[in-house]
Design a protein around this motif. Sequence first.
Motif, PDB file in Angstrom:
ATOM      1  N   HIS A  31     -51.367  79.300  82.108  1.00 49.61           N
ATOM      2  CA  HIS A  31     -50.678  78.224  82.798  1.00 49.61           C
ATOM      3  C   HIS A  31     -51.330  77.909  84.129  1.00 49.61           C
ATOM      4  CE1 HIS A  31     -48.186  80.951  80.413  1.00 49.61           C
ATOM      5  NE2 HIS A  31     -47.756  79.843  79.855  1.00 49.61           N
ATOM      6  N   HIS A  69     -43.203  74.402  83.599  1.00 51.55           N
ATOM      7  CA  HIS A  69     -42.411  75.619  83.735  1.00 51.55           C
ATOM      8  C   HIS A  69     -42.187  75.946  85.206  1.00 51.55           C
ATOM      9  CE1 HIS A  69     -43.087  76.375  79.514  1.00 51.55           C
ATOM     10  NE2 HIS A  69     -44.384  76.285  79.680  1.00 51.55           N
ATOM     11  N   GLU A  79     -48.686  73.578  81.044  1.00 48.00           N
ATOM     12  CA  GLU A  79     -49.544  73.940  79.927  1.00 48.00           C
ATOM     13  C   GLU A  79     -49.395  72.877  78.847  1.00 48.00           C
ATOM     14  OE1 GLU A  79     -48.559  77.499  77.761  1.00 48.00           O
ATOM     15  OE2 GLU A  79     -46.415  77.111  77.966  1.00 48.00           O
ATOM     16  N   HIS A  86     -43.583  78.883  72.034  1.00 49.08           N
ATOM     17  CA  HIS A  86     -43.572  80.250  72.543  1.00 49.08           C
ATOM     18  C   HIS A  86     -42.708  80.320  73.797  1.00 49.08           C
ATOM     19  CE1 HIS A  86     -47.123  78.724  74.881  1.00 49.08           C
ATOM     20  NE2 HIS A  86     -46.415  79.260  75.840  1.00 49.08           N
ATOM     21  N   HIS A  88     -41.554  82.865  77.464  1.00 45.63           N
ATOM     22  CA  HIS A  88     -42.222  83.537  78.575  1.00 45.63           C
ATOM     23  C   HIS A  88     -41.440  84.717  79.141  1.00 45.63           C
ATOM     24  CE1 HIS A  88     -43.858  79.397  78.491  1.00 45.63           C
ATOM     25  NE2 HIS A  88     -44.989  80.053  78.594  1.00 45.63           N
ATOM     26  N   GLU A  99     -46.628  85.647  77.217  1.00 43.43           N
ATOM     27  CA  GLU A  99     -46.017  84.773  76.228  1.00 43.43           C
ATOM     28  C   GLU A  99     -45.575  85.569  75.014  1.00 43.43           C
ATOM     29  OE1 GLU A  99     -49.044  81.843  75.521  1.00 43.43           O
ATOM     30  OE2 GLU A  99     -48.462  80.732  77.310  1.00 43.43           O
TER      31      GLU A  99
HETATM   32 ZN    ZN Z   1     -46.829  79.419  77.888  1.00 45.73          ZN
END
Ligand code: ZN
Length: 142
Positions: A31, A69, A79, A86, A88, A99
């Motif tokens: 990220h 995020h 990202e 997925h 985190h 992840e």
């Molecule tokens: Zn991620």
Amino acid sequence: MKTKQEAALAKHRTTSQRRLLLDIMHSAEGHLDADELYRRARERKDRLSLSTVYRNLQLFKKLGLVEEHHFEEGRHCYELKPAVEHHHLICLGCGRVEEFICPETQYMKEKVAKDKNFKILSTEVRMTGFCSACRRKKRGES
Ligand SMILES: [Zn+2]
Ligand SMILES: [Zn+2]
């Protein structure tokens, strides 16, 4: 008023900037925040401003190309929207982001969508705690 040529040039510049930013995000592992994205973009193209980066990130978000995020207070990371959803794990000690894939969220999404009659587009599971390295360090200190 812009001439046709100027408008075409500006349009071309925007597309090439967008392509560059998406390209950087594609090759980046994990990220990036806007500053880091800006730094990497500047290495490849000198005529680019931080506000352009922000503007494009907002656009990518709106188009559903990029996810935003908030791993840390006041810091946004971005990202490319992954093919497989997925989630985190965020370490509160060192800030490391890991992840993981969670098939249960697929089930949850279907169930909640049905129960609440809601069209769910994405799910985000965010877990915070301390990674093994941080726990080891902490144990060593005490
Ligand atoms: Zn991620
Ligand atoms: Zn840690």
